[in-house]
Design an enzyme around this catalytic site. Structure first.
Site, PDB file in Angstrom:
ATOM      1  N   LEU A 513      40.897  56.121  56.905  1.00  0.00           N
ATOM      2  CA  LEU A 513      41.464  55.451  58.085  1.00  0.00           C
ATOM      3  C   LEU A 513      40.722  55.873  59.340  1.00  0.00           C
ATOM      4  O   LEU A 513      40.669  55.154  60.320  1.00  0.00           O
ATOM      5  CB  LEU A 513      42.940  55.814  58.246  1.00  0.00           C
ATOM      6  CG  LEU A 513      43.909  55.301  57.182  1.00  0.00           C
ATOM      7  CD1 LEU A 513      45.275  55.907  57.387  1.00  0.00           C
ATOM      8  CD2 LEU A 513      43.987  53.784  57.236  1.00  0.00           C
ATOM      9  N   GLY A 514      40.205  57.077  59.307  1.00  0.00           N
ATOM     10  CA  GLY A 514      39.533  57.536  60.513  1.00  0.00           C
ATOM     11  C   GLY A 514      39.022  58.954  60.338  1.00  0.00           C
ATOM     12  O   GLY A 514      39.357  59.640  59.377  1.00  0.00           O
ATOM     13  N   ASP A 631      45.984  65.446  75.011  1.00  0.00           N
ATOM     14  CA  ASP A 631      44.935  64.536  74.565  1.00  0.00           C
ATOM     15  C   ASP A 631      45.496  63.118  74.456  1.00  0.00           C
ATOM     16  O   ASP A 631      45.339  62.455  73.441  1.00  0.00           O
ATOM     17  CB  ASP A 631      44.338  65.015  73.238  1.00  0.00           C
ATOM     18  CG  ASP A 631      42.928  64.488  73.000  1.00  0.00           C
ATOM     19  OD1 ASP A 631      42.328  63.955  73.960  1.00  0.00           O
ATOM     20  OD2 ASP A 631      42.434  64.596  71.877  1.00  0.00           O
TER      21      ASP A 631
END
Ligand SMILES: *[C@@H]1O[C@H](CO)[C@@H](O)[C@H](O)[C@H]1NC(C)=O
Ligand SMILES: *[C@@H]1O[C@H](CO)[C@@H](O)[C@H](O)[C@H]1NC(C)=O
Ligand SMILES: *[C@@H]1O[C@H](CO)[C@@H](O)[C@H](O)[C@H]1NC(C)=O
Length: 844
Positions: A513-514, A631
């Site tokens: 997915l990443g 973040d």
């Protein structure tokens, strides 16, 4: 003082003579040069080193064992004398200017009838960093008998203490020491990490050791040729295949430094840029090979790699583009120096962080690009490779200063007590200790680093130690395997590694997915059919370990509809795996730009923003102490199958200030483009830093372009700057996502724009709290809703219900027609996803 004056004049003359650009020489504020053991001052390369007695006031011991030799085959007189320590001793240097300093150490085992310096075994530390551990000339000096070590240490207090600690009742020695201020060489660039791809923002906390510094294609440069006293070696002996490269040079005076000041002679002297290696037999047809340099490195450490480029080969701009590889991975694809510097013979550099790969070899390659129609060339002018201190603050082995120097712990409490002081479940702590244990054991154990005899047991006290950042947390751990019984923790379900493998089809790359700073994220499916996201940390990544710990600690305390929830975890086989609920619609960013997903309506976007704001509001106010995400960005806001927004990725989170503090002091982390300027300047973290980042998110949602996009004209690169310019002129409607044109109720847009503007206030205190942001977004939503309900024509703003305002009165609505935004806004969104991370937000 007179000597200093002379030195300055000398350096100035030298520079005026040698450097074409008329630049003032850098004068270090702190400039300690000591020739230990010497009876009188020693002048080397025009610099005066104090004698031993001149510097004895800096020493913690009055015992003076000085050794001298008349002659030896050493490159400088500094090696001819030494000071011997029979017990732990320190030099303390007053530091007038905080920031990076060179710490340079010279070692040569001067022969002596009583003290055998050759077999001396010792460690050298600062307050925070281990420079050398269990060091001995017998083992460490390679071919030569002398050794020069250079470190770049960020000193954040008014003194720096260098401690020499004999190990195993041995002795320690030192021949010469330099502690010298360095101008800011590291903060104007954010280094790129290649694997996993990302940017590295933790540099201020890292100590560096020079491992290689090469004047590629040129001769060795001595400290005389460098205003910062650096040595640049020739690259010849590191070339994998000599015939692949040929050296070229131009007169040093022909080198330009960019007028923007982004590269100066302090970054590297013009001698470095005036020579290069280019492709052997370049410009012959069918050139297709790489030039490769290979370096031996410590497999357990990460390295900072800086490459210097300067096009001294081309006759005109845009003659060639080339590729740059690190460890066979693409570092820069199609580097076009002309576009970076806009003129020939102009200095340019770029930085990378290479995570420890477990390999003892690091390679750097350059080769022609397939895009290149004519030139087929590639060049490199300079290369610096620096070892980075690990999680334990060490540059030599896995042990922290606490683990090596008894009684040094007083300073360690300053380092990072924030996370450790809020430890929740005891079970979590044990897991974390276990995780750390795994991390330390995973690499092959080196006989050189036998465990230190003394280790504190911080788990008892609990609140004065930074959790996980000190190796000492492992000290009473024994055995391997699982450290947590899920029955007694709220960490969710415990998964076996086999279950995880099954769920992810053995980490099938097609389910990826990443990839983030922490590791890879896979889609998975549990036996009962539940879809999950499986985040697998890289067990070698020390950065990852801290983030893993933080994330578990945070998530185990938090449950909220707008926060991604943790289903369970696995820490078998030293794996760090977290299992989350699956977010079918992925990151918000991909619904805004850079993909082919259908565009979200204004209402949907407002719902997403409101959801994310709720999640953040809960983080800031819901948990006992308040948590700062640190973040916030569009890739960390995920959407589930119903497009409900959830905030993810707590890897960088910190718990907020306690009641008696107003901020958390911490090194700058986060993502450029989203960073609170106040946080950046003062390194003081408050909830308002998240509010700032959220303001950037709001603009991204409105304008559908990245926070930073360096391919755009300068004034458009930074979305916050660019959009606020329009907002302040009341022209925000000019720059909205073209998909939204004509669909936003002007009142809703106005409210939204004002909210973003307030979030982006320069000073944290002027920014609203997340709760107020939430309220304003809900109001913007209602304005849109009401307008749509009352008038399907959508442009009318009649009949909007009166809604009470908390702190701002609505102003007359602007009913001007909303223009279509320019398509330029979307230019090159995908490439900029990578390159935006290299841009310096302060350069503007
Ligand atoms: C440049 O290349 C030539 C021939 O390969 C070599 O003899 C010379 O030493 C090189 N010069 C430098 C400065 O590396
Ligand atoms: C280094 O500096 C000296 C002068 O100090 C100069 O003569 C020499 O040419 C320089 N070296 C190089 C490689 O340019
Ligand atoms: C150069 O090295 C990279 C990385 O190893 C490789 O992918 C590429 O094919 C090489 N290029 C040539 C022309 O050999």
């Amino acid at each position: 003082m007179a000597r200093m004056g002379n030195l300055v004049i000398l350096v100035l003359c030298l520079l005026g003579f040698l450097v074409a650009q008329n630049r003032a020489a850098y004068t270090p504020v702190d400039n300690y040069l000591i020739d230990c053991g010497a009876s009188q001052k020693t002048t080397v390369d025009g610099r005066d080193f104090q004698s031993d007695s001149q510097s004895s006031s800096l020493l913690s011991t009055s015992q003076a064992i000085l050794v001298t030799t008349a002659s030896a085959s050493v490159p400088s007189d500094l090696y001819l004398t030494a000071r011997v320590f029979v017990k732990q001793s320190s030099y303390t240097f007053n530091i007038q200017q905080e920031g990076r300093h060179w710490v340079r150490l010279y070692f040569y085992p001067v022969p002596h009838p009583v003290y055998d310096l050759k077999s001396a075994l010792f460690s050298v530390t600062t307050e925070k960093f281990v420079l050398l551990h269990n060091f001995s000339m017998k083992v460490d000096a390679t071919a030569s008998t002398y050794l020069f070590k250079e470190y770049l240490i960020n000193v954040t207090s008014d003194s720096l203490t260098l401690t020499f600690a004999p190990m195993n009742s041995s002795i320690a020695f030192i021949n010469a020491i330099e502690v010298v201020s360095v101008p800011d060489l590291l903060t104007s660039n954010v280094p790129m990490v290649l694997s996993p791809l990302g940017s590295f923002t933790g540099l201020p906390e890292i100590a560096l050791e020079t491992t290689y510094r090469l004047n590629v294609g040129g001769q060795k440069l001595t400290p005389k040729n460098d205003t910062l006293g650096r040595t640049w070696a020739s690259d010849q002996s590191y070339l994998s295949l000599n015939s692949s490269a040929q050296n070229i040079s131009v007169p040093a005076s022909s080198i330009n430094y960019p007028s923007s000041g982004t590269v100066t002679a302090e970054i590297a002297p013009n001698y470095v840029y005036a020579t290069a290696e280019e492709m052997g037999n370049a410009n012959v047809s069918n050139e297709n090979f790489n030039i490769t340099w290979a370096f031996s490195v410590d497999p357990d450490f990460s390295y900072f790699v800086r490459m210097h480029f300067c096009d001294i080969v081309s006759k005109a701009l845009n003659e060639f583009v080339f590729n740059v590889f690190i460890n066979s991975q693409t570092a820069i694809n199609n580097l076009d120096l002309s576009s970076k510097t806009s003129q020939l013979a102009t200095a340019y550099y770029t930085d990378f962080v290479v995570n420890g790969t477990g390999s003892s070899k690091l390679t750097v390659s350059i080769g022609p690009s397939s895009l290149d129609n004519g030139g087929s060339n590639a060049i490199l002018n300079g290369l610096e490779i620096m070892k980075m201190s690990n999680e334990a603050g060490s540059l030599d082995g896995p042990y922290s200063v606490d683990g090596i120097i008894p009684g040094a712990s007083k300073s360690s409490t300053k380092v990072g007590p924030i996370v450790g002081s809020v430890v929740g479940a005891a079970a979590a702590l044990v897991l974390l200790a276990g995780g750390y244990y795994c991390f330390l054991r995973a690499p092959k154990s080196k006989s050189k680093h036998s465990p230190p005899a003394w280790l504190p047991l911080p788990l008892h006290g609990g609140n004065s130690h930074s959790m996980g950042s000190k190796v000492s947390t492992i000290s009473h751990k024994s055995g391997t395997g699982s450290y947590v019984s899920s029955a007694q923790s709220n960490l969710g379900r415990y998964f076996t590694f086999a279950e995880i493998q099954e769920a992810t089809n053995k980490f099938d790359e097609s389910l990826l997915l990443g990839v983030g700073g922490f590791g890879k994220v896979y889609q998975g499916q549990l036996e009962d059919g539940t879809k999950v996201a499986v985040k697998r940390g890289n067990p070698r990544s020390e950065q990852g370990l801290t983030e893993f710990q933080t994330e578990i600690e945070m998530l185990s305390k938090l449950r909220h509809r707008h926060l991604v929830s943790l289903i369970g975890y696995c820490e078998e086989h030293c794996e760090m795996i977290l299992v989350y609920e699956y977010m079918a619609n992925g990151p918000l960013r991909s619904h805004l730009y850079g993909s082919n997903l259908p565009s979200l309506s204004w209402k949907q976007r407002l719902e997403v923003c409101i959801g994310a704001a709720r999640g953040l509001h809960y983080l800031h106010t819901g948990a006992a102490q308040g948590i700062i995400h640190r973040d916030v960005k569009t890739t960390n806001i995920l959407l589930d199958e119903n497009l409900v927004a959830k905030v993810a990725d707590f890897g960088l989170s910190k718990t907020g200030p306690t009641l008696d503090q107003t901020h958390v002091s911490t090194a700058v982390k986060g993502s450029f483009g989203y960073l609170d300027p106040e946080y950046f300047r003062r390194q003081q973290l408050t909830e308002k830093s998240d509010v700032y980042s959220f303001g950037v998110v709001l603009l991204e949602v409105l304008c559908a372009r990245p926070a930073l996009n360096p391919v755009l004209p300068r004034e458009q690169v930074n979305i916050a700057e660019w959009a606020m310019h329009y907002q302040k002129k009341g022209m925000l409607d000019q720059i909205i996502d073209s998909h939204l044109a004509g669909t936003i109720n002007p009142g809703s847009l106005k409210k939204f724009g004002e909210t973003a503007e307030k979030c982006l206030e320069e000073q944290g205190i002027d920014r609203p709290a997340m709760g107020d942001v939430l309220w304003n977004l809900e109001y913007a939503y209602q304005l849109q809703e009401t307008a749509m309900r009352n008038d399907p024509d959508e442009n009318s703003t009649n009949h909007i219900a009166e809604i009470p305002l908390r702190y701002t009165q609505p102003e007359p609505f602007d009913t001007s027609i909303i223009d279509r935004g320019s398509d330029d806004d979307l230019a090159d969104a995908t490439t900029s996803a990578v390159f935006s991370q290299l841009v310096n937000p302060r350069g503007r």
